[in-house]
Design a protein around this motif. Structure first.
Motif, PDB file in Angstrom:
ATOM      1  N   UNK A  10       0.851  -1.188   0.000  1.00 46.98           N
ATOM      2  CA  UNK A  10       0.000   0.000   0.000  1.00 46.98           C
ATOM      3  C   UNK A  10       0.887   1.238   0.000  1.00 46.98           C
ATOM      4  N   UNK A  11       0.320   2.347  -0.423  1.00 50.96           N
ATOM      5  CA  UNK A  11       1.032   3.616  -0.483  1.00 50.96           C
ATOM      6  C   UNK A  11       0.412   4.576   0.525  1.00 50.96           C
ATOM      7  N   UNK A  12       1.253   5.400   1.141  1.00 49.64           N
ATOM      8  CA  UNK A  12       0.784   6.463   2.026  1.00 49.64           C
ATOM      9  C   UNK A  12       0.739   7.751   1.212  1.00 49.64           C
ATOM     10  N   UNK A  13      -0.455   8.354   1.123  1.00 53.36           N
ATOM     11  CA  UNK A  13      -0.665   9.584   0.370  1.00 53.36           C
ATOM     12  C   UNK A  13      -0.982  10.726   1.328  1.00 53.36           C
ATOM     13  N   UNK A  14      -0.537  11.918   0.974  1.00 54.69           N
ATOM     14  CA  UNK A  14      -0.881  13.092   1.773  1.00 54.69           C
ATOM     15  C   UNK A  14      -2.324  13.527   1.531  1.00 54.69           C
ATOM     16  N   UNK A  15      -2.860  13.228   0.352  1.00 53.42           N
ATOM     17  CA  UNK A  15      -4.223  13.622  -0.016  1.00 53.42           C
ATOM     18  C   UNK A  15      -4.859  12.522  -0.861  1.00 53.42           C
ATOM     19  N   UNK A  16      -6.166  12.488  -0.873  1.00 50.07           N
ATOM     20  CA  UNK A  16      -6.941  11.650  -1.787  1.00 50.07           C
ATOM     21  C   UNK A  16      -8.116  12.498  -2.274  1.00 50.07           C
ATOM     22  N   UNK A  17      -8.645  12.157  -3.441  1.00 47.85           N
ATOM     23  CA  UNK A  17      -9.759  12.929  -4.012  1.00 47.85           C
ATOM     24  C   UNK A  17     -10.820  11.970  -4.536  1.00 47.85           C
ATOM     25  N   UNK A  18     -12.023  12.490  -4.662  1.00 46.48           N
ATOM     26  CA  UNK A  18     -13.138  11.697  -5.200  1.00 46.48           C
ATOM     27  C   UNK A  18     -13.367  10.413  -4.409  1.00 46.48           C
ATOM     28  N   UNK A  19     -13.189  10.514  -3.103  1.00 51.00           N
ATOM     29  CA  UNK A  19     -13.415   9.375  -2.221  1.00 51.00           C
ATOM     30  C   UNK A  19     -14.400   9.774  -1.127  1.00 51.00           C
ATOM     31  N   UNK A  20     -14.982   8.784  -0.494  1.00 47.18           N
ATOM     32  CA  UNK A  20     -15.793   9.024   0.692  1.00 47.18           C
ATOM     33  C   UNK A  20     -15.106   8.324   1.863  1.00 47.18           C
ATOM     34  N   UNK A  21     -15.281   8.914   3.029  1.00 45.02           N
ATOM     35  CA  UNK A  21     -14.630   8.396   4.233  1.00 45.02           C
ATOM     36  C   UNK A  21     -15.714   7.864   5.162  1.00 45.02           C
ATOM     37  N   UNK A  22     -15.525   6.624   5.601  1.00 40.76           N
ATOM     38  CA  UNK A  22     -16.502   5.988   6.475  1.00 40.76           C
ATOM     39  C   UNK A  22     -16.349   6.423   7.922  1.00 40.76           C
ATOM     40  N   UNK A  23     -17.062   5.752   8.821  1.00 43.30           N
ATOM     41  CA  UNK A  23     -17.005   6.099  10.245  1.00 43.30           C
ATOM     42  C   UNK A  23     -15.643   5.763  10.854  1.00 43.30           C
ATOM     43  N   UNK A  24     -15.283   6.535  11.871  1.00 46.19           N
ATOM     44  CA  UNK A  24     -14.009   6.320  12.567  1.00 46.19           C
ATOM     45  C   UNK A  24     -14.120   5.113  13.483  1.00 46.19           C
ATOM     46  N   UNK A  25     -13.012   4.366  13.588  1.00 40.31           N
ATOM     47  CA  UNK A  25     -12.943   3.254  14.530  1.00 40.31           C
ATOM     48  C   UNK A  25     -11.504   3.033  14.949  1.00 40.31           C
ATOM     49  N   UNK A  26     -11.319   2.533  16.149  1.00 37.95           N
ATOM     50  CA  UNK A  26      -9.975   2.202  16.619  1.00 37.95           C
ATOM     51  C   UNK A  26      -9.580   0.850  16.052  1.00 37.95           C
ATOM     52  N   UNK A  27      -8.337   0.774  15.517  1.00 39.67           N
ATOM     53  CA  UNK A  27      -7.808  -0.477  14.982  1.00 39.67           C
ATOM     54  C   UNK A  27      -6.394  -0.674  15.476  1.00 39.67           C
ATOM     55  N   UNK A  28      -6.099  -1.885  15.844  1.00 42.77           N
ATOM     56  CA  UNK A  28      -4.736  -2.264  16.202  1.00 42.77           C
ATOM     57  C   UNK A  28      -4.036  -2.643  14.899  1.00 42.77           C
TER      58      UNK A  28
END
Length: 106
Positions: free
Chosen positions: A37-55
């Motif tokens: 996977x790649x780490x991006x500073x920004x994304x576009x044309x996406x939707x963000x779901x609900x926040x959750x804690x993940x290990x």
């Protein structure tokens, strides 16, 4: 006549919706659910779901899944909060899985 070359983009592998710019890659050394996977500073044309804690491999984070804005395919996640000081740089950044994005305009 010189051709106009636009920015190098990444699109959703399912529908080709443009979701990120190549220039916004911070790191290619990340792992998602399905491999690289790649780490991006920004994304576009996406939707963000609900926040959750993940290990995750690097500790506990509050994240939100990121979906393609057109076809709703899950593409990765957004780091909302990092609990360890060494991981704070990820806050507000996006993980997009390599298997879920394709190069466009290269």
């Amino acid at each position: 006549m010189a051709e106009m070359i636009g920015p190098r983009l990444y699109g959703c592998s399912n529908c080709r919706n443009h979701v990120a710019l190549h220039d916004d890659i911070i790191s290619k050394a990340f792992h998602g659910r399905n491999g690289r996977a790649f780490l991006f500073s920004h994304a576009m044309n996406v939707t963000v779901g609900p926040k959750e804690d993940r290990q995750l491999m690097t500790g506990l984070h509050t994240v939100a899944d990121v979906y393609c804005g057109d076809c709703h395919e899950i593409l990765g996640w957004k780091y909302e909060k990092a609990y360890e000081e060494t991981q704070k740089y990820k806050e507000g950044k996006f993980i997009l899985e390599k298997s879920k994005i394709v190069k466009e305009n290269w």
